[in-house]
Design a protein around this motif. Structure first.
Motif, mmCIF file in Angstrom:
data_model
loop_
_atom_site.group_PDB
_atom_site.id
_atom_site.type_symbol
_atom_site.label_atom_id
_atom_site.label_comp_id
_atom_site.label_asym_id
_atom_site.label_seq_id
_atom_site.Cartn_x
_atom_site.Cartn_y
_atom_site.Cartn_z
ATOM 1 N N ALA A 1 24.882 27.477 4.121
ATOM 2 C CA ALA A 1 24.463 27.287 5.509
ATOM 3 C C ALA A 1 24.975 25.958 6.063
ATOM 4 O O ALA A 1 25.390 25.881 7.230
ATOM 5 N N VAL A 2 24.972 24.930 5.233
ATOM 6 C CA VAL A 2 25.497 23.623 5.658
ATOM 7 C C VAL A 2 26.968 23.755 6.028
ATOM 8 O O VAL A 2 27.413 23.279 7.074
ATOM 9 N N LEU A 3 27.732 24.413 5.169
ATOM 10 C CA LEU A 3 29.163 24.561 5.426
ATOM 11 C C LEU A 3 29.417 25.439 6.651
ATOM 12 O O LEU A 3 30.338 25.173 7.428
ATOM 13 N N ARG B 1 29.635 30.440 -2.849
ATOM 14 C CA ARG B 1 28.206 30.123 -2.995
ATOM 15 C C ARG B 1 27.335 31.350 -2.750
ATOM 16 O O ARG B 1 26.374 31.592 -3.476
ATOM 17 N N LEU B 2 27.657 32.106 -1.716
ATOM 18 C CA LEU B 2 26.856 33.294 -1.411
ATOM 19 C C LEU B 2 26.982 34.354 -2.506
ATOM 20 O O LEU B 2 25.995 35.009 -2.855
ATOM 21 N N ALA B 3 28.165 34.505 -3.062
ATOM 22 C CA ALA B 3 28.357 35.468 -4.148
ATOM 23 C C ALA B 3 27.577 35.038 -5.393
ATOM 24 O O ALA B 3 26.943 35.873 -6.059
ATOM 25 N N ALA B 4 27.614 33.760 -5.694
ATOM 26 C CA ALA B 4 26.872 33.256 -6.858
ATOM 27 C C ALA B 4 25.373 33.414 -6.638
ATOM 28 O O ALA B 4 24.630 33.805 -7.558
ATOM 29 N N ALA B 5 24.903 33.150 -5.425
ATOM 30 C CA ALA B 5 23.476 33.300 -5.122
ATOM 31 C C ALA B 5 23.047 34.757 -5.243
ATOM 32 O O ALA B 5 21.945 35.051 -5.714
ATOM 33 N N VAL C 1 40.088 25.667 7.224
ATOM 34 C CA VAL C 1 38.995 26.593 7.528
ATOM 35 C C VAL C 1 38.908 27.665 6.446
ATOM 36 O O VAL C 1 37.816 28.031 6.005
ATOM 37 N N ALA C 2 40.052 28.150 5.993
ATOM 38 C CA ALA C 2 40.062 29.174 4.941
ATOM 39 C C ALA C 2 39.447 28.644 3.652
ATOM 40 O O ALA C 2 38.712 29.363 2.963
ATOM 41 N N ILE C 3 39.716 27.395 3.320
ATOM 42 C CA ILE C 3 39.153 26.793 2.105
ATOM 43 C C ILE C 3 37.645 26.653 2.237
ATOM 44 O O ILE C 3 36.891 26.976 1.309
ATOM 45 N N VAL C 4 37.183 26.195 3.399
ATOM 46 C CA VAL C 4 35.736 26.043 3.598
ATOM 47 C C VAL C 4 35.064 27.417 3.562
ATOM 48 O O VAL C 4 34.004 27.584 2.947
ATOM 49 N N ARG C 5 35.686 28.415 4.181
ATOM 50 C CA ARG C 5 35.118 29.776 4.138
ATOM 51 C C ARG C 5 35.058 30.299 2.696
ATOM 52 O O ARG C 5 34.100 30.962 2.315
ATOM 53 N N ALA C 6 36.079 29.996 1.906
ATOM 54 C CA ALA C 6 36.074 30.414 0.499
ATOM 55 C C ALA C 6 34.936 29.740 -0.253
ATOM 56 O O ALA C 6 34.287 30.368 -1.109
ATOM 57 N N SER D 1 25.858 17.891 -1.884
ATOM 58 C CA SER D 1 26.534 18.673 -2.912
ATOM 59 C C SER D 1 27.605 19.572 -2.306
ATOM 60 O O SER D 1 28.737 19.634 -2.808
ATOM 61 N N ALA D 2 27.256 20.264 -1.223
ATOM 62 C CA ALA D 2 28.207 21.167 -0.578
ATOM 63 C C ALA D 2 29.409 20.399 -0.032
ATOM 64 O O ALA D 2 30.554 20.820 -0.214
ATOM 65 N N LEU D 3 29.153 19.283 0.612
ATOM 66 C CA LEU D 3 30.245 18.512 1.208
ATOM 67 C C LEU D 3 31.139 17.884 0.152
ATOM 68 O O LEU D 3 32.363 17.876 0.291
ATOM 69 N N ARG D 4 30.548 17.368 -0.902
ATOM 70 C CA ARG D 4 31.364 16.766 -1.965
ATOM 71 C C ARG D 4 32.274 17.787 -2.625
ATOM 72 O O ARG D 4 33.465 17.537 -2.841
ATOM 73 N N SER D 5 31.735 18.945 -2.964
ATOM 74 C CA SER D 5 32.562 19.945 -3.639
ATOM 75 C C SER D 5 33.616 20.521 -2.696
ATOM 76 O O SER D 5 34.735 20.820 -3.113
ATOM 77 N N THR D 6 33.291 20.641 -1.419
ATOM 78 C CA THR D 6 34.262 21.156 -0.455
ATOM 79 C C THR D 6 35.367 20.137 -0.210
ATOM 80 O O THR D 6 36.546 20.499 -0.111
#
Length: 106
Positions: free
Chosen positions: A94-96, A70-74, A60-65, A10-15
């Motif tokens: 964590a995967v990202l 995800r962390l903000a939503a959690a 890298v900036a996109i992946v960090r975003a 899920s994380a990889l597909r959305s990223t």
């Protein structure tokens, strides 16, 4: 995918989708206006445009975003009923982060 790690998939597909969207070429205002049908390009590939190339810093900036999103939503999912979703979001982050930190964790 073969490991059936749903959070990673899920994380990889959305990223990857976010990276793909960032490579899209913006449409200018003149292209949005309608033109006469007889002036329309005809044929396969006549309207194709080369995608933008992102540098490593932009990627890298996109992946960090994506991680921060995800962390903000959690963090907002505080109700016990949402504990599973919050845990999934943290796992995806964590995967990202593993991809950003590299395989050696540096």
């Amino acid at each position: 995918m073969r490991a059936r790690d749903k959070a990673a998939v899920s994380a990889l597909r959305s990223t990857l989708a976010a990276l793909d969207n960032a490579e899209a070429v913006p449409v200018d205002a003149s292209a949005r206006r309608g033109a006469a049908l007889e002036h329309s390009p005809v044929g396969v590939g006549t309207t194709d445009v080369a995608r933008r190339e992102l540098g490593e810093g932009a990627e890298v900036a996109i992946v960090r975003a994506e991680v921060e999103e995800r962390l903000a939503a959690a963090a907002q999912l505080t109700a016990p009923a949402h504990a599973d979703r919050a845990a999934t979001l943290r796992e995806e982050a964590a995967v990202l982060l593993r991809f950003l930190d590299g395989p050696d964790g540096a």
